[in-house]
Design an enzyme around this catalytic site. Structure first.
Site, PDB file in Angstrom:
ATOM      1  N   GLU A 105       9.462  63.972 -61.420  1.00  0.00           N
ATOM      2  CA  GLU A 105       9.437  62.835 -60.636  1.00  0.00           C
ATOM      3  C   GLU A 105       8.501  61.685 -60.578  1.00  0.00           C
ATOM      4  OE1 GLU A 105      10.029  65.535 -56.608  1.00  0.00           O
ATOM      5  OE2 GLU A 105       8.519  66.491 -57.684  1.00  0.00           O
ATOM      6  N   GLU A 125      13.231  73.508 -59.182  1.00  0.00           N
ATOM      7  CA  GLU A 125      12.747  74.468 -57.796  1.00  0.00           C
ATOM      8  C   GLU A 125      12.916  75.227 -57.409  1.00  0.00           C
ATOM      9  OE1 GLU A 125      10.119  70.214 -59.250  1.00  0.00           O
ATOM     10  OE2 GLU A 125      12.355  71.117 -58.818  1.00  0.00           O
TER      11      GLU A 125
END
Length: 705
Positions: A105, A125
């Protein structure tokens, strides 16, 4: 310092330095922000490179800050990414080795990205019951296709940078570096070019400005939902990942970003995510022993010997062969040795046939295996694992012989599942070298390894066994010495409750169905049939012989074994089995036997609910687990959870028995125990809550913190 700042001519380089994988802890985030401010204020700096020291760009969130205030402390990751996007000077992410989770990210927030060869890229995640919370679902579909991004986000699996760079139309990487060694120089060259282009009027590229849509729109996302729902029945996160990527394809970027954050904050509170995050931390914590630090160096293990070529011995041997470690397997009779070797070959050939193992790898592994009938051939082994019959006199014969023939400094391990490791160690003149290595059947498949620490087991022996467990891809958990160690001591109370409910009116199928619906891979009666009901029978008979002063009335399980119904291996146990099949068929004969048993013992059967079945079985595990912690047999509650998740089929999404108890609440747990204690056919003494449970409840704490 967790983020270093250096200027190379007109390029500032910010290097994350937070070993082992540059986790994005609060100090690292602050360090990146500070570096960006310094570069922005320095007129000599024209461009910025962001990279990571050591063996990763960044692996994402710092697990040491999980569930702490630091995880959310400003600057949060989203704020750092916004700083990257708003930088007036071009920022190039120089990624290498590992770029995962928040690390990816972060890279997506930079203006340009260059990747070293062999870089592992992932948004994992979902494996923690979450989705990316700092723009991953909104940005990744903009640099890859929606389908590729969704597959990566839903699976959480890592993909090689070269593979991603070769996809048509990808904008994840602006350049692939020639080598890891040239990455920084090439990144600075790319940064300088971007600065020159920007000075000439070119805008700085932002991922958020790229288009994102799927040509089939609603139809594709409905198809994706149907596929994901079928594979993630007990986990909410994968379907939420689909929602988030659909938002990216249908909403304005900032709206999709806000929706992603809202979904993330909802998921982080779910019991499934709490369970998965607990497991993630517990697995790492299990490998740490309180008094065995990094200063304790493991012994070298280059040669392994296994005593016994039966089911366990063969399975244990395969673990080491798979890891490229030579094994000498010893038996007393040629026929038993040949039978054991044939089973190992058959297991490997089945893998070859299914395409899971290449023929040359199979041949390599078999070449590492040396069969023998002579103890002389194992004299130079570094580690010897005994996997003979579970009787103390048999163990005594083996360990006395090993003590005579095996070289000094070798580790002598017993695969016993219940016997006293200290007694076994006392058969030798080197008790410091003796340890329990309790593998679970089938040993070449099951992840769990209970490492049983004897009173005199040396610390370097423990360090060695924990290291070798990692090498053979086992989850190792330390246990102290007691009858049954952690797993089997607890399962005895679980099985006892199953037997008592059978006495009171339940059927084997009813009990199994209820606990399987809760999420266990297999109920207690199907499990008994798979493992062999005669194993438990032998343990009960041993204990009865050890304590002749106590009356031991026959149980329904004893009567079953007297009928020769040992389970799948005899074609009949609690259930009937058809030849060559494993389907458990309810048995009229067994139901009749149980009815006769009830009549003989004056028991009037009653209806037992699914809820009572589940609570009595699971809470029996919890109460005994608490006593195991009190006794110091297990070092921490999370170790007990790892034993049950990796060795006994406890449902992953519930996090293990002790974690599940935390989620139920210790007050609710004790209230249920009081209820069970009032049942005249149950064991009121057993249902007295363990002292540890009372203590934690009084202090407002739980098992796992």
């Amino acid at each position: 310092m967790t983020a270093e700042y250096k200027v190379h001519g007109d390029v500032a380089v910010i290097t994350m330095n937070n070993p082992p994988v540059n986790g994005l802890g609060c100090e690292t985030r602050a360090g990146i922000a500070n570096g960006l401010d310094r570069a922005s204020a320095d007129s000599a700096v024209k461009a910025i490179v962001l990279t990571g020291a050591g063996r990763a760009f960044s692996g994402g969130a710092d697990i040491r800050e999980f569930n702490s205030a630091k995880a959310m402390q400003e600057p949060a990751l989203g704020a750092v990414i916004l700083m990257l996007e708003n930088s007036a000077k071009p920022v190039v992410a120089a990624v290498h080795s590992v770029v995962m989770g928040g690390g990816l990210e972060l890279a997506l927030g930079c203006h340009l990205r260059i990747a070293a060869p062999g870089c592992k890229v992932a948004l994992p995640e979902v494996k923690l019951g979450l989705l990316p919370g700092a723009g991953g679902t909104a940005r990744l579909p903009r640099v890859l296709s929606v389908e590729t991004a969704l597959n990566m986000i839903v699976s959480g699996e890592a993909i090689n940078s070269e593979l991603l760079a070769g996809l048509p139309g990808q904008k994840l990487f602006d350049q692939l570096a020639r080598s890891p060694e040239s990455l920084l120089d090439e990144a600075m060259a790319l940064a300088r070019k971007a600065a020159a282009d920007h000075a000439g009027g070119a805008p700085l590229p932002l991922v958020r400005n790229l288009p994102c849509k799927h040509k089939d729109g609603d139809a594709y996302f409905q198809f994706a939902r149907n596929m994901v729902a079928g594979m993630s029945k007990h986990f909410p996160a994968p379907l939420k990942c689909v929602d988030a990527v659909e938002n990216a394809a249908t909403m304005k970027f900032d709206d999709a970003l806000a929706a992603e954050r809202e979904i993330f904050l909802g998921l982080i509170q779910t019991p499934e995510s709490k369970a998965l995050r607990h497991i993630f931390a517990a697995e790492r914590a299990a490998s740490k022993i309180a008094d065995v630090g990094p200063e304790i160096k493991p012994r070298q293990v280059n040669k392994v010997a296994v005593i016994g070529a039966g089911t366990m011995g063969g399975g244990i041997s395969m673990n080491f062969l798979n890891a490229g470690i030579p094994v000498t397997i010893l038996e007393m009779k040629q026929e038993a040795l040949e039978r054991g070797l044939a089973t190992i070959r058959k297991n490997y050939e089945a893998q070859v046939k299914k395409g899971k193992l290449k023929q040359d790898k199979y041949e390599e592994r078999m070449a590492l295996l040396k069969p023998t009938l002579s103890y002389d051939d194992i004299a130079d082994a570094d580690l010897v694992i005994e996997a003979v019959f579970e009787e103390m006199d048999v163990k005594e014969t083996v360990f006395k012989k090993l003590d005579q023939v095996v070289k000094p400094g070798a580790i002598l391990a017993s695969n016993t599942s219940t016997l006293n490791v200290d007694r076994i160690a006392a058969f030798t003149k080197r008790p410091q070298d003796v340890v329990g290595m309790h593998f679970f059947s089938p040993a070449n498949v099951m992840k769990l390894l209970e490492v049983v620490r004897g009173a005199k087991t040396a610390k370097d022996v423990l360090a060695t066994v924990m290291a070798i467990a990692k090498k053979i891809k086992k989850t190792a958990v330390i246990s102290g010495v007691c009858d049954g160690f952690i797993g089997n001591r607890m399962i005895e109370q679980y099985s006892r409750q199953a037997g008592l409910m059978l006495d009171e009116g339940a059927t084997p199928a009813q009990v199994d169905k209820a606990i399987e619906k809760f999420g266990f891979a297999m109920g207690p009666f199907r499990m008994g049939d798979l493992a062999g009901n005669d194993i438990g029978w032998a343990i009960r008979k041993r204990r009865n012989a050890e304590r002749p002063d106590i009356q031991h009335p026959k149980t329904a399980a004893d009567l079953l074994c007297e009928l020769g119904r040992f389970g799948q291996k005899t074609g009949a146990g609690w259930y009937d089995y058809q030849p060559g099949k494993r389907d458990a068929i309810p048995s009229k004969l067994v139901e009749g036997m149980i009815e006769q048993y009830r009549k003989a013992n004056g028991i009037t059967p009653r209806k037992i609910s699914e809820q009572e079945i589940v609570e009595r079985l699971v809470y029996a595990l919890v109460n005994e687990g608490a006593r195991i912690l009190e006794d110091g047999i297990a070092g921490k509650a999370s170790d007990i959870d790892m034993v049950y998740l990796t060795g006994y089929g406890f449902p992953l999404w519930r996090g293990g028995p002790m974690q599940y108890a935390d989620q139920v609440g210790l007050f609710n747990l004790t209230e249920a125990m009081k209820r069970f204690a009032r049942n005249p056919r149950d064991d009121a003494k057993f249902w007295e809550p363990a002292a540890l449970i009372k203590k934690l409840l009084a202090e407002g704490k739980n098992f796992n913190g």
